[in-house]
Write a protein that holds these residues in place. Structure first.
Motif, PDB file in Angstrom:
ATOM      1  N   UNK A  38      38.607 -65.905 -27.546  1.00 43.07           N
ATOM      2  CA  UNK A  38      37.804 -66.383 -28.676  1.00 43.07           C
ATOM      3  C   UNK A  38      38.693 -66.883 -29.816  1.00 43.07           C
ATOM      4  N   UNK A  39      39.761 -66.163 -30.109  1.00 44.23           N
ATOM      5  CA  UNK A  39      40.677 -66.587 -31.168  1.00 44.23           C
ATOM      6  C   UNK A  39      41.383 -67.883 -30.777  1.00 44.23           C
ATOM      7  N   UNK A  40      41.813 -67.996 -29.537  1.00 37.97           N
ATOM      8  CA  UNK A  40      42.463 -69.229 -29.073  1.00 37.97           C
ATOM      9  C   UNK A  40      41.501 -70.413 -29.157  1.00 37.97           C
ATOM     10  N   UNK A  41      40.255 -70.193 -28.806  1.00 36.09           N
ATOM     11  CA  UNK A  41      39.251 -71.256 -28.899  1.00 36.09           C
ATOM     12  C   UNK A  41      39.048 -71.680 -30.345  1.00 36.09           C
ATOM     13  N   UNK A  42      39.006 -70.719 -31.261  1.00 30.22           N
ATOM     14  CA  UNK A  42      38.849 -71.060 -32.676  1.00 30.22           C
ATOM     15  C   UNK A  42      40.054 -71.829 -33.207  1.00 30.22           C
ATOM     16  N   UNK A  43      41.252 -71.493 -32.758  1.00 32.37           N
ATOM     17  CA  UNK A  43      42.453 -72.217 -33.186  1.00 32.37           C
ATOM     18  C   UNK A  43      42.370 -73.669 -32.730  1.00 32.37           C
ATOM     19  N   UNK A  44      41.956 -73.888 -31.491  1.00 34.87           N
ATOM     20  CA  UNK A  44      41.839 -75.253 -30.964  1.00 34.87           C
ATOM     21  C   UNK A  44      40.749 -76.027 -31.712  1.00 34.87           C
ATOM     22  N   UNK A  71      36.558 -94.789 -34.656  1.00 30.90           N
ATOM     23  CA  UNK A  71      35.916 -94.959 -35.955  1.00 30.90           C
ATOM     24  C   UNK A  71      34.855 -93.877 -36.082  1.00 30.90           C
ATOM     25  N   UNK A  72      35.037 -93.009 -37.049  1.00 30.93           N
ATOM     26  CA  UNK A  72      34.133 -91.883 -37.229  1.00 30.93           C
ATOM     27  C   UNK A  72      32.984 -92.271 -38.143  1.00 30.93           C
ATOM     28  N   UNK A  73      31.822 -91.685 -37.919  1.00 31.68           N
ATOM     29  CA  UNK A  73      30.725 -91.904 -38.880  1.00 31.68           C
ATOM     30  C   UNK A  73      31.068 -91.194 -40.185  1.00 31.68           C
ATOM     31  N   UNK A  74      30.374 -91.548 -41.224  1.00 35.41           N
ATOM     32  CA  UNK A  74      30.606 -90.903 -42.520  1.00 35.41           C
ATOM     33  C   UNK A  74      30.191 -89.436 -42.426  1.00 35.41           C
ATOM     34  N   UNK A  75      31.169 -88.570 -42.484  1.00 34.61           N
ATOM     35  CA  UNK A  75      30.919 -87.129 -42.409  1.00 34.61           C
ATOM     36  C   UNK A  75      31.093 -86.563 -43.809  1.00 34.61           C
ATOM     37  N   UNK A  76      30.080 -85.889 -44.339  1.00 29.29           N
ATOM     38  CA  UNK A  76      30.208 -85.354 -45.701  1.00 29.29           C
ATOM     39  C   UNK A  76      31.287 -84.277 -45.779  1.00 29.29           C
ATOM     40  N   UNK A  77      31.903 -84.177 -46.937  1.00 33.13           N
ATOM     41  CA  UNK A  77      33.004 -83.216 -47.109  1.00 33.13           C
ATOM     42  C   UNK A  77      32.528 -81.768 -46.987  1.00 33.13           C
ATOM     43  N   UNK A  78      31.260 -81.496 -47.310  1.00 28.71           N
ATOM     44  CA  UNK A  78      30.757 -80.125 -47.211  1.00 28.71           C
ATOM     45  C   UNK A  78      30.772 -79.633 -45.773  1.00 28.71           C
ATOM     46  N   UNK A  79      30.668 -80.544 -44.823  1.00 28.66           N
ATOM     47  CA  UNK A  79      30.728 -80.174 -43.415  1.00 28.66           C
ATOM     48  C   UNK A  79      32.087 -79.547 -43.094  1.00 28.66           C
ATOM     49  N   UNK A  80      33.148 -80.229 -43.522  1.00 30.08           N
ATOM     50  CA  UNK A  80      34.496 -79.712 -43.276  1.00 30.08           C
ATOM     51  C   UNK A  80      34.775 -78.466 -44.111  1.00 30.08           C
ATOM     52  N   UNK A  87      36.498 -70.641 -40.558  1.00 34.53           N
ATOM     53  CA  UNK A  87      37.756 -70.323 -39.876  1.00 34.53           C
ATOM     54  C   UNK A  87      38.643 -69.430 -40.734  1.00 34.53           C
ATOM     55  N   UNK A  88      38.663 -69.671 -42.028  1.00 33.36           N
ATOM     56  CA  UNK A  88      39.443 -68.814 -42.927  1.00 33.36           C
ATOM     57  C   UNK A  88      38.944 -67.376 -42.853  1.00 33.36           C
ATOM     58  N   UNK A  89      37.637 -67.189 -42.849  1.00 33.95           N
ATOM     59  CA  UNK A  89      37.062 -65.849 -42.754  1.00 33.95           C
ATOM     60  C   UNK A  89      37.426 -65.185 -41.429  1.00 33.95           C
ATOM     61  N   UNK A  90      37.303 -65.939 -40.337  1.00 39.71           N
ATOM     62  CA  UNK A  90      37.617 -65.379 -39.009  1.00 39.71           C
ATOM     63  C   UNK A  90      39.084 -64.988 -38.895  1.00 39.71           C
ATOM     64  N   UNK A  91      39.971 -65.885 -39.303  1.00 39.04           N
ATOM     65  CA  UNK A  91      41.402 -65.614 -39.151  1.00 39.04           C
ATOM     66  C   UNK A  91      41.874 -64.512 -40.106  1.00 39.04           C
ATOM     67  N   UNK A  92      41.310 -64.460 -41.300  1.00 38.79           N
ATOM     68  CA  UNK A  92      41.658 -63.384 -42.234  1.00 38.79           C
ATOM     69  C   UNK A  92      41.158 -62.041 -41.721  1.00 38.79           C
ATOM     70  N   UNK A  93      39.957 -62.026 -41.159  1.00 38.86           N
ATOM     71  CA  UNK A  93      39.419 -60.796 -40.579  1.00 38.86           C
ATOM     72  C   UNK A  93      40.284 -60.315 -39.426  1.00 38.86           C
ATOM     73  N   UNK A  94      40.713 -61.244 -38.576  1.00 42.42           N
ATOM     74  CA  UNK A  94      41.588 -60.862 -37.465  1.00 42.42           C
ATOM     75  C   UNK A  94      42.892 -60.259 -37.994  1.00 42.42           C
ATOM     76  N   UNK A  95      43.482 -60.901 -38.988  1.00 44.53           N
ATOM     77  CA  UNK A  95      44.737 -60.396 -39.545  1.00 44.53           C
ATOM     78  C   UNK A  95      44.557 -59.009 -40.163  1.00 44.53           C
TER      79      UNK A  95
END
Length: 114
Positions: A38-44, A71-80, A87-95
């Motif tokens: 699961x962690x490896x999948x999240x890293x990828x 060419x990517x469609x317009x993706x709003x910044x809130x998505x990223x 991901x920050x929450x997951x990786x911090x929790x793992x650490x």
């Protein structure tokens, strides 16, 4: 492969104790193949999302420094931003879980720095 919780506790933690304790349960979970997969999948997925974010950035499009031929469609910044927080929450929790289980032994492992 270690199958017994008591054996795991002795091998990894150097402590003989109650296998039902929270620390031993977390250690058992951290060393499972499912958790590591699961962690490896999240890293990828995180790397893929970062590359899409970089390529879809307006500055990269304007200066022709895009890394891909897509060419990517317009993706709003809130998505990223949402995925970044996830991901920050997951990786911090793992650490934090690893520090809880291994304590300062974690800092002696090369895998902590990679």
């Amino acid at each position: 492969e270690i199958k017994d919780r008591e054996e795991l506790a002795v091998a990894l933690l150097g402590i003989v104790g109650n296998a039902a304790s929270v620390r031993f349960r977390v250690a058992w979970w951290l060393e499972s193949k499912q958790f590591n997969f699961a962690i490896a999948t999240m890293i990828i997925l995180n790397a893929l999302l970062m590359s899409v974010e970089l390529d879809s950035n307006p500055i990269a499009e304007d200066t022709a420094t895009s890394l891909g031929f897509i060419t990517y469609p317009k993706i709003p910044s809130w998505f990223f931003d949402g995925f970044e927080a996830f991901f920050l929450t997951c990786f911090t929790t793992e650490l934090l879980m690893r520090f809880y289980v291994y304590r300062l032994q974690l800092l002696r492992s090369i895998w902590c720095y990679i």
